[in-house]
Design a protein around this motif. Structure first.
Motif, PDB file in Angstrom:
ATOM      1  N   MET A   1       0.751  -1.239   0.042  1.00  0.00           N
ATOM      2  CA  MET A   1       0.088   0.011   0.024  1.00  0.00           C
ATOM      3  C   MET A   1       0.798   1.221   0.014  1.00  0.00           C
ATOM      4  O   MET A   1       0.504   2.290  -0.611  1.00  0.00           O
ATOM      5  CB  MET A   1      -0.742   0.039   1.084  1.00  0.00           C
ATOM      6  N   ASN A   2       1.858   1.225   0.704  1.00  0.00           N
ATOM      7  CA  ASN A   2       2.847   2.324   0.807  1.00  0.00           C
ATOM      8  C   ASN A   2       3.299   2.539  -0.612  1.00  0.00           C
ATOM      9  O   ASN A   2       3.708   3.862  -0.726  1.00  0.00           O
ATOM     10  CB  ASN A   2       3.901   2.155   1.945  1.00  0.00           C
ATOM     11  N   SER A   3       3.885   1.670  -1.224  1.00  0.00           N
ATOM     12  CA  SER A   3       4.451   1.811  -2.607  1.00  0.00           C
ATOM     13  C   SER A   3       3.533   2.491  -3.388  1.00  0.00           C
ATOM     14  O   SER A   3       3.797   3.346  -4.149  1.00  0.00           O
ATOM     15  CB  SER A   3       4.762   0.582  -3.227  1.00  0.00           C
ATOM     16  N   LEU A   4       2.203   2.155  -3.452  1.00  0.00           N
ATOM     17  CA  LEU A   4       1.027   2.665  -4.237  1.00  0.00           C
ATOM     18  C   LEU A   4       0.880   4.052  -4.033  1.00  0.00           C
ATOM     19  O   LEU A   4       0.849   5.049  -4.836  1.00  0.00           O
ATOM     20  CB  LEU A   4      -0.167   1.900  -4.209  1.00  0.00           C
ATOM     21  N   ILE A   5       0.928   4.433  -2.655  1.00  0.00           N
ATOM     22  CA  ILE A   5       0.685   5.810  -2.323  1.00  0.00           C
ATOM     23  C   ILE A   5       1.992   6.749  -2.940  1.00  0.00           C
ATOM     24  O   ILE A   5       1.693   7.901  -3.479  1.00  0.00           O
ATOM     25  CB  ILE A   5       0.722   5.894  -0.544  1.00  0.00           C
TER      26      ILE A   5
ATOM     27  N   GLY B   1      11.399   6.938  -2.127  1.00  0.00           N
ATOM     28  CA  GLY B   1      11.021   6.433  -0.928  1.00  0.00           C
ATOM     29  C   GLY B   1      10.288   5.076  -0.786  1.00  0.00           C
ATOM     30  O   GLY B   1       9.810   4.399   0.021  1.00  0.00           O
ATOM     31  N   ALA B   2       9.554   4.928  -2.242  1.00  0.00           N
ATOM     32  CA  ALA B   2       8.912   3.616  -2.310  1.00  0.00           C
ATOM     33  C   ALA B   2       9.794   2.422  -2.039  1.00  0.00           C
ATOM     34  O   ALA B   2      10.818   2.125  -2.579  1.00  0.00           O
ATOM     35  CB  ALA B   2       8.372   3.429  -4.021  1.00  0.00           C
ATOM     36  N   PRO B   3       9.299   1.460  -1.381  1.00  0.00           N
ATOM     37  CA  PRO B   3      10.111   0.207  -0.975  1.00  0.00           C
ATOM     38  C   PRO B   3      10.758  -0.534  -2.171  1.00  0.00           C
ATOM     39  O   PRO B   3      11.905  -0.805  -1.975  1.00  0.00           O
ATOM     40  CB  PRO B   3       9.108  -0.695  -0.043  1.00  0.00           C
TER      41      PRO B   3
ATOM     42  N   ARG C   1      16.804  -1.716   5.722  1.00  0.00           N
ATOM     43  CA  ARG C   1      15.392  -1.569   6.403  1.00  0.00           C
ATOM     44  C   ARG C   1      14.587  -0.723   5.170  1.00  0.00           C
ATOM     45  O   ARG C   1      15.060   0.615   4.956  1.00  0.00           O
ATOM     46  CB  ARG C   1      15.428  -0.725   7.642  1.00  0.00           C
ATOM     47  N   ARG C   2      13.778  -1.090   4.624  1.00  0.00           N
ATOM     48  CA  ARG C   2      13.183  -0.505   3.509  1.00  0.00           C
ATOM     49  C   ARG C   2      11.800   0.552   3.992  1.00  0.00           C
ATOM     50  O   ARG C   2      11.728   1.260   3.142  1.00  0.00           O
ATOM     51  CB  ARG C   2      12.644  -1.472   2.558  1.00  0.00           C
ATOM     52  N   THR C   3      11.312   0.327   4.975  1.00  0.00           N
ATOM     53  CA  THR C   3      10.143   1.274   5.434  1.00  0.00           C
ATOM     54  C   THR C   3      10.191   1.749   6.857  1.00  0.00           C
ATOM     55  O   THR C   3       9.818   2.820   7.053  1.00  0.00           O
ATOM     56  CB  THR C   3       8.975   0.285   5.573  1.00  0.00           C
ATOM     57  N   ASP C   4      11.196   1.105   7.822  1.00  0.00           N
ATOM     58  CA  ASP C   4      11.240   1.557   8.968  1.00  0.00           C
ATOM     59  C   ASP C   4      12.630   2.054   9.576  1.00  0.00           C
ATOM     60  O   ASP C   4      13.052   1.787  10.702  1.00  0.00           O
ATOM     61  CB  ASP C   4      10.621   0.712  10.026  1.00  0.00           C
ATOM     62  N   LEU C   5      13.521   2.573   8.379  1.00  0.00           N
ATOM     63  CA  LEU C   5      14.784   2.718   8.838  1.00  0.00           C
ATOM     64  C   LEU C   5      14.809   3.917   9.872  1.00  0.00           C
ATOM     65  O   LEU C   5      15.864   3.917  10.778  1.00  0.00           O
ATOM     66  CB  LEU C   5      15.618   2.968   7.681  1.00  0.00           C
TER      67      LEU C   5
END
Length: 394
Positions: free
Chosen positions: A1-5, A50-52, A127-131
């Motif tokens: 979902m984060n990537s889509l946003i 910023g997309a994973p 860490r792709r999303t929570d670095l």
């Protein structure tokens, strides 16, 4: 979902950039346009980086774990600098260039600090999303995270205050655009603020990483959408207003064109109607058809009728514009009757041999159409003393 946003936000921002790009090409030395395009382009780049999936690709291709982080942070810092430069140009004043250079230099130092702290720190685990929260207590990496978040929060806050303050001083599309930009910047401030809260929670031993992985991206995506719409609104609003004016003018000329329709068809004086045309083009087409018909009717126009009708209406109303429109309407109806009765016979000498008033301008055509439509009250013309029958008003 984060990537889509992220990718949708990037697409929205780069769409706004594509809309403004032609203006930038025509006015490439305009610092205001350059700042707007830089804001849109860099903001879109931030979301893309910023997309994973993009984070993973950058780390894999470079061979350096988490290299995507300082690159993304540098892009965010560049966006902050562009935002501040844009605010400076909005405000104006005698020291615009100096202030813009200072902001640019300040954020260049931030970029240098990001690169230096990443080089000094150690972040071996990707860490792709929570670095931000994962390395919030790691020496130098933590300083890098706080540095970019504070820089972003500062830029977003200043942009919000400046845009909303200026919005109170203007009207129309510019006010709507500034309000949207201010709201979008406020959402951007929410992005960095929630991440700072999550980092602070990590320092106190709590795990609030969900703030940085769910709330922050949503705030950033909404902010991007509002900003791009805010940038486009002042550009689109004048065009929409122009289309509305052209559409109203086109509709207003309808009664006059319908009165001339038989002549336009019989004499093939009407050009083909343009397909998929803008309201302005349709208005030009209708005006051209009307002028073609009036040019053909010129030989049948009675100057005496025009003068008499105009004088009577002017005496009754005291309105020269209405008097001229009434006179033209009477002459047109009279000329149409005589032209239709003449059949294929050659046209007579124009009126009484004296030239009629100049061809009506667009405003006069609209008033003539109003008279023919019966939307304005006008007194009847006095009877003609000559053998030629006068025309009544529509």
């Amino acid at each position: 979902m984060n990537s889509l946003i992220n990718y949708l936000s990037c697409a929205a921002l780069w769409l706004g950039l594509a809309v403004r790009a032609p203006d930038l090409l025509r006015h490439r030395h305009d610092p205001y346009l350059r700042a707007i395009c830089a804001v849109l382009g860099l903001a879109g780049l931030c979301f893309a980086l910023g997309a994973p999936p993009t984070v993973g690709a950058v780390n894999r291709l470079s061979g350096v774990p988490n290299l995507a982080a300082p690159i993304t942070y540098a892009a965010i810092t560049g966006y902050c600098a562009a935002s501040q430069v844009l605010v400076v140009h909005w405000r104006g004043g005698p020291r615009v260039r100096r202030t813009a250079r200072r902001w640019t230099l300040a954020y260049a130092v931030v970029v240098l600090g990001i690169a230096l702290t990443f080089a000094l720190g150690d972040a071996p685990v990707e860490r792709r999303t929570d670095l931000d929260t994962y390395y919030a207590t790691t020496p130098f990496i933590a300083q890098m995270i706080v540095l970019y978040l504070v820089a972003h929060l500062t830029a977003a806050t200043v942009t919000t205050v400046s845009a909303l303050r200026w919005a109170r001083q203007v009207r129309g599309g510019l006010r709507a655009g500034l309000t949207l930009i201010g709201a979008g910047s406020l959402c951007g401030a929410g992005y960095s603020a929630t991440k700072l809260v999550a980092v602070g929670a990590r320092w106190s031993g709590r795990d609030w990483s969900a703030l940085g992985t769910t709330v922050s991206p949503a705030a950033a995506g909404l902010g991007a959408l509002l900003v791009v719409v805010g940038v486009l609104v002042p550009l689109v609003t004048p065009r929409v207003a122009e289309w509305r004016r052209a559409g109203r003018a086109y509709a207003r000329l309808g009664p006059l064109e319908r009165a001339l329709d038989d002549l336009l068809v019989r004499r093939a004086l009407r050009l083909p109607r343009p397909r998929f045309a803008s309201p302005a083009t349709l208005l030009m087409w209708r005006r051209t058809s009307i002028h073609n018909a009036l040019g053909h009717l010129d030989a049948y126009c009675d100057r005496d009728l025009y003068d008499r009708t105009r004088a009577d209406t002017l005496t009754a109303t005291g309105d020269p514009a209405l008097a001229g429109a009434h006179a033209w309407a009477a002459v047109i109806v009279d000329a149409l009757r005589h032209e239709a009765g003449a059949g294929e016979a050659p046209p007579p000498a124009a009126g009484t041999g004296r030239p009629l008033a100049p061809s009506p301008d667009p405003a006069a055509l609209a008033r003539i159409s109003d008279v023919l439509a019966g939307t304005v009250r006008v007194p009847a013309a006095s009877p003609a003393p000559s053998g030629r029958t006068t025309a009544g008003t529509a």
